[in-house]
Each structure stands twice: as C-alpha cells, then as structure tokens.
Scaffold this active site. Structure first.
Site, mmCIF file in Angstrom:
data_model
loop_
_atom_site.group_PDB
_atom_site.id
_atom_site.type_symbol
_atom_site.label_atom_id
_atom_site.label_comp_id
_atom_site.label_asym_id
_atom_site.label_seq_id
_atom_site.Cartn_x
_atom_site.Cartn_y
_atom_site.Cartn_z
ATOM 1 N N TRP A 146 -1.611 3.957 4.342
ATOM 2 C CA TRP A 146 -0.286 3.635 4.879
ATOM 3 C C TRP A 146 -0.346 2.281 5.567
ATOM 4 O O TRP A 146 -1.445 1.772 5.837
ATOM 5 C CB TRP A 146 0.164 4.712 5.881
ATOM 6 C CG TRP A 146 1.667 4.800 5.976
ATOM 7 C CD1 TRP A 146 2.437 4.433 7.033
ATOM 8 C CD2 TRP A 146 2.561 5.270 4.966
ATOM 9 N NE1 TRP A 146 3.773 4.648 6.738
ATOM 10 C CE2 TRP A 146 3.871 5.152 5.468
ATOM 11 C CE3 TRP A 146 2.386 5.765 3.663
ATOM 12 C CZ2 TRP A 146 5.009 5.510 4.723
ATOM 13 C CZ3 TRP A 146 3.507 6.129 2.930
ATOM 14 C CH2 TRP A 146 4.801 6.001 3.457
ATOM 15 N N ASP A 209 5.132 -4.345 10.060
ATOM 16 C CA ASP A 209 6.523 -4.496 10.487
ATOM 17 C C ASP A 209 7.253 -3.163 10.425
ATOM 18 O O ASP A 209 6.716 -2.176 9.923
ATOM 19 C CB ASP A 209 7.228 -5.529 9.592
ATOM 20 C CG ASP A 209 7.420 -5.014 8.177
ATOM 21 O OD1 ASP A 209 6.456 -4.439 7.613
ATOM 22 O OD2 ASP A 209 8.515 -5.151 7.622
ATOM 23 N N GLU A 212 7.184 -1.327 7.323
ATOM 24 C CA GLU A 212 5.862 -0.799 6.947
ATOM 25 C C GLU A 212 5.238 -1.540 5.778
ATOM 26 O O GLU A 212 4.517 -0.964 4.979
ATOM 27 C CB GLU A 212 5.968 0.695 6.581
ATOM 28 C CG GLU A 212 6.884 1.486 7.482
ATOM 29 C CD GLU A 212 6.775 2.991 7.294
ATOM 30 O OE1 GLU A 212 7.375 3.500 6.344
ATOM 31 O OE2 GLU A 212 6.072 3.624 8.094
ATOM 32 N N GLU A 213 5.535 -2.815 5.669
ATOM 33 C CA GLU A 213 5.076 -3.549 4.488
ATOM 34 C C GLU A 213 4.144 -4.710 4.774
ATOM 35 O O GLU A 213 3.211 -4.959 4.011
ATOM 36 C CB GLU A 213 6.291 -4.071 3.707
ATOM 37 C CG GLU A 213 7.130 -2.945 3.157
ATOM 38 C CD GLU A 213 8.392 -3.424 2.469
ATOM 39 O OE1 GLU A 213 8.858 -2.726 1.562
ATOM 40 O OE2 GLU A 213 8.910 -4.496 2.845
ATOM 41 N N GLU A 438 19.643 6.922 2.911
ATOM 42 C CA GLU A 438 19.036 5.680 3.389
ATOM 43 C C GLU A 438 19.735 4.456 2.794
ATOM 44 O O GLU A 438 20.071 3.502 3.481
ATOM 45 C CB GLU A 438 17.548 5.669 3.008
ATOM 46 C CG GLU A 438 16.780 4.439 3.452
ATOM 47 C CD GLU A 438 15.335 4.475 2.958
ATOM 48 O OE1 GLU A 438 15.110 4.214 1.740
ATOM 49 O OE2 GLU A 438 14.434 4.787 3.756
HETATM 50 C C1 NOJ Z 1 7.501 3.312 1.949
HETATM 51 C C2 NOJ Z 1 7.933 2.589 3.203
HETATM 52 O O1 NOJ Z 1 8.356 3.504 4.122
HETATM 53 C C3 NOJ Z 1 9.004 1.591 2.853
HETATM 54 O O2 NOJ Z 1 9.477 0.938 3.992
HETATM 55 C C4 NOJ Z 1 8.412 0.627 1.889
HETATM 56 O O3 NOJ Z 1 9.372 -0.350 1.567
HETATM 57 C C5 NOJ Z 1 7.943 1.362 0.655
HETATM 58 N N1 NOJ Z 1 6.990 2.392 1.011
HETATM 59 C C6 NOJ Z 1 7.388 0.439 -0.401
HETATM 60 O O4 NOJ Z 1 6.186 -0.157 0.044
HETATM 61 C C1 NOJ Z 2 11.097 3.486 5.476
HETATM 62 C C2 NOJ Z 2 11.545 2.502 6.476
HETATM 63 O O1 NOJ Z 2 11.226 1.211 6.011
HETATM 64 C C3 NOJ Z 2 10.893 2.744 7.805
HETATM 65 O O2 NOJ Z 2 11.419 1.855 8.759
HETATM 66 C C4 NOJ Z 2 11.106 4.162 8.251
HETATM 67 O O3 NOJ Z 2 10.382 4.383 9.428
HETATM 68 C C5 NOJ Z 2 10.684 5.143 7.186
HETATM 69 N N1 NOJ Z 2 11.279 4.822 5.918
HETATM 70 C C6 NOJ Z 2 11.116 6.567 7.555
HETATM 71 O O4 NOJ Z 2 12.500 6.638 7.662
#
Ligand code: NOJ
Ligand code: NOJ
Length: 473
Positions: A146, A209, A212-213, A438
């Site tokens: 992750w 960030d 999560e990327e 979302e």
């Molecule tokens: C799951 C993350 O929660 C999301 O923010 C991200 O864009 C995707 N994985 C793709 O990496």
């Molecule tokens: C993906 C989003 O990018 C992230 O900000 C969020 O925490 C997770 N999904 C769960 O909602």
C-alpha cells in the site's frame, strides 16, 4: 462500420437519456435539493459506522467503513483520514446539540487507541506505526502492499479529538481526558499525544499523499499538520504539559514557514506536492485550505486568500475541458476530479472521473471564502486575485471593498451563484434516494467506484453547512 454506427446511435441515446435526467433534476433548485439531501446524507453516513450502522454490523464500534463495497473496489476497511473526516462532521453535530453522539465519539477514541497500539507494516506504537493509513474493520493490520505511511490522518484525527477533549474538560470530565485522550506522559499512552508526537517528529519525512499515490511533501498534509500542532500545543498548555506545548509550537512554526514553498510564482498557483512531475493542480490543495484552517484560521492560506482562490479557478479551468459531461447541453456546472492526469477509475486504472468530494469542495471553498469576507467585513482584491474577482464584478479593481458596497454585494452574489453550480453538478449525478458514490462518469454521469462512500456524505454535509453560513469545522 455497422458496429461504429450502432455505437454512435447508442451513445446518442445515452446522451439524450442523461440530458433528460439533467433537465428533470434541474427543476429542483439547489436550495431545495440540499435541504432534502441533508437528512439522507446523515442517515447514509450512520449506516457506515460500526457497530450499529446497517452496513457495519460486524465492525468495531467507532470504526468507519470507507464504503460498504467489498469488491470492485474493496473499500470495506477503515482509513484514518476518511474516519476522521466523518467524525469531524459528527463532532460538529454534537456541538450543535445532538448529545447522543457523545457515546459514538468515545467509541471513535477507543478504536483510535486500539489502532495506534496495533503493530503494522509502517511500524509500532509510540512511533512510525501511527502513520499506517488503513486497517481491517476489526482493528487488525492490513498487510498487503500500500502507499504507506500517510501522515495526514493522525493530524486530522488529533484535530477532531482535541476539540472533543476541550469540550469534555469544560464539562469537568478531566479523568477521562487525561487517561485516554491526553496524558502528558512521554512516551505517551494516550491517543492525541501519540498523534501529535508522530506529526511533530515525522512531518518532514516523505509520506504518501491523500490519494495514496505519490510519496513526498504535500500541501494538504502540511496544512492539517500545522493546525493539529497549534491546537495540540494549546491543549498541552491547558493540561500543564508545557515542554510538549513548546515542542509542538516550534514544529508548527516551522511548517508555517515552509508552506510558502508550495506557491509557484511561475505557474501562479499552489502546488499540491513539492517537486512533482504532475501539473500540481489538485483538489487536495483546496481540502488543505479548508481542513487546515477550520472556523478559526491560522493566518496562512484560508479559503478567502488570493492564492487559494486563484488555484481553485485554475483547477476548474483544467477540469472543464477534461470531462465530456461538462460540455453536455443542460449541464448545470463543471464537474471536478482529483487532478488532471488521474487514471484511477474507481476500480482500476483507465481514465478517471469527476468526484463528488472534489466537486463539492470547490463549492465549499467559495462559500467559506464568502463567510470569511462577512466575518472581516470586507473583500480585499489584489493584482493577484483581480481576474478572479472580475468574473463576478467586471469593474473590480485592486482595492478593498467594504461590506455594504455595491462591489461587495456583486462579488458575493456572483460567487454564491458560481458555488451553487458545483452543488447542482453533484445534484445532477446523485441518486434519487440521495446516494453518493466516489466518482461519477466523465461521459455518462453515472455513479462509479465505491458506492455510498462515507467521505462523500461528510463532504456534502460540510459544504451544505458552509452554504448556510456556518464555518463548520
Ligand atoms: C487505490 C487508492 O485508494 C486510490 O487513491 C488510487 O488512486 C488507486 N489505488 C490507484 O493507485
Ligand atoms: C481512495 C482515496 O484516494 C483516498 O483518499 C481514500 O482514503 C480511500 N479511497 C478510501 O476512501
């Protein structure tokens, strides 16, 4: 050829169908819709909270599921960031008189304590493990790969629990506060102090960030970290932990001094991440202006600042041509996604869509700016923000307009109407039962990604409250 023709025919039908939808939804005004949506969003938010929520029955008490979706995508986890955003909304409702939330807030505090003590892939208790972004719903660690650590979540959680702690202290509940929430010990056995120590010690380390990327230094994180440390220093002082108060203040001051590094004078906007390979325009920056300031403000980059307002407009300008629904006839406004080069479609990677959170956040920044003008009694137009304000009042010049003047009234009305177009866009893609996922399709407008995203509801609620004039959190 025949395939192509049927494809064209088919997309024509879809366009006709969705513009019909847009027309019928538009017959409900934004005011009517937000009033109807508020109780639906509240109820939907509660369904995702353990252990009483309908979708969160076998989930720890006080844990928030990001969404009930268990596959494509699997969001049946608890994220510190999402949960804290949701509890911020519940705390606000509690402050406004819903006393039954006291128990729920205590459950959130207890669950937070449990997560902090759980060794996880980011590390252990009283240290790096506090930066772990995501746990299973029974509080055990998520061990898959992750984007970790993420150092915004502990800061947002601290902000929520600090406010709760202050309320409990006002009510004389000192022993509960000093045993679970803030104990003045080092190393600490309490939730807020562990979050603050983590933030104070790790804010300069690279973290992922909020999406999560990407690992690096992020505007959103700095903003929420600075706020947590200022408010944390005040709580530490209140509880006699003076050494910690000094330490938190020193770190908050250092973050504040580093924040201007995010302003790009060549691009003319705030970058979401330092040294980024992207264009740096990101909805997370707007979220940072909101959640890093709250009702009170810390003197840097509030919603009403030039830097934030021009960044907002630049983000809108890159999003406008990106999504076909924005050009559709009858479109009530511009749909906004996370950032322009996003490829996350809500399940996997292809092409990304607009998000409810980001579309509402643009509106929320505009309403919050208006509320800040009212509190100050003026709008300050500078050469930097002149073109932004001229959208609403073409004869604006770089000067200060006092409340009561024609210019002030024109700007406020124009900004409010503009903000409403972003709400109307969310409204057009919300389900009739009020559900918010979302994302919503860039071409078909249909809901995409995780259904009933808890944070989408939280985001709607704070936006609605900002529209009503409240500086909600
Ligand atoms: C799951 C993350 O929660 C999301 O923010 C991200 O864009 C995707 N994985 C793709 O990496
Ligand atoms: C993906 C989003 O990018 C992230 O900000 C969020 O925490 C997770 N999904 C769960 O909602």
């Amino acid at each position: 050829m025949r395939f192509l023709r049927s494809l064209l025919l088919c997309s024509g039908l879809i366009a006709a169908a969705s513009s019909r939808v847009l027309k019928s939804r538009q017959s409900t005004t934004v005011s009517t819709w937000v009033t109807a949506e508020e109780p639906l969003a509240r109820a939907a938010l509660f369904r995702n909270i353990g252990s009483k929520g309908e979708f969160a029955k076998n989930v720890d008490a006080g844990a928030v599921i990001a969404s009930p979706s268990t596959s494509s995508p699997d969001y049946f986890y608890q994220w510190t960031r999402d949960s804290s955003m949701v509890f911020k909304v519940l705390l606000n409702s509690y402050i406004n008189g819903n006393s039954s939330l006291n128990t729920l807030l205590r459950e959130f505090a207890t669950e937070s304590d449990k997560l902090q003590r759980t060794s996880n892939p980011s590390g252990g208790y009283q240290g790096a493990g506090i930066g772990e972004p995501k746990f299973l719903v029974n509080g055990t660690p998520f061990t898959g790969s992750w984007g970790r650590p993420q150092n915004d979540g502990p800061a947002i959680r601290a902000t929520v629990l600090i406010k709760f702690a202050n309320m409990l202290l006002d009510a004389g509940e000192t022993s509960y506060v000093t045993s679970l929430l803030y104990d003045s010990l080092y190393p600490s056995n309490s939730v807020i102090k562990n979050d603050l120590e983590y933030v104070a010690n790790y804010w300069q380390a690279n973290g992922f960030d909020l999406w999560e990327e990407v690992a690096g230094q992020h505007f959103f994180n700095y903003m929420v970290q600075q706020r947590a440390l200022v408010e944390g220093a005040e709580l530490a002082t209140r509880l006699g932990d003076t050494g910690a108060a000094t330490w938190y203040t020193t770190q908050a001051t250092a973050i504040k001094a580093a924040l201007p590094n995010f302003w790009s004078s060549s691009k003319g906007y705030l970058l979401s991440t330092l040294n980024t390979g992207r264009d740096g325009l990101d909805c997370g920056t707007l979220l940072g202006a909101l959640h890093g300031n709250g009702a009170r403000g810390f003197g840097i980059y509030p919603a009403s600042s030039d830097e934030v307002l021009v960044t907002l407009q630049k983000l809108v300008d890159v999003m406008n041509p990106l999504y076909p629904i924005n050009a559709q006839s009858g479109a009530p406004g511009i749909a906004i996604g996370r950032y322009s080069s996003d490829v996350y479609d809500g399940v996997g990677t292809s092409t990304a869509h607009p998000w409810f959170i980001c579309t509402f956040t643009v509106a929320e920044v505009l309403y919050t700016a208006i509320n800040q003008f009212a509190a100050r009694g003026s709008i300050i137009v500078s050469s930097r923000s002149l073109s932004f304000y001229q959208k609403f009042y073409s004869s604006a010049t770089a000067t200060t307009y006092a409340a009561g003047s024609t210019a002030y009234a024109n700007i406020v009305t124009g900004m409010k109407n503009y903000a409403d177009t972003f709400i109307a866009t969310g409204q057009a893609h919300a389900a009739t039962n009020g559900s918010l996922s979302e994302q919503f399709g860039r071409s078909d407008g249909l809901q995409k990604g995780a259904r009933d995203l808890t944070w989408s509801y939280a985001s709607f609620l704070t936006t609605k409250w900002a529209r009503d004039g409240a500086t909600a959190y």
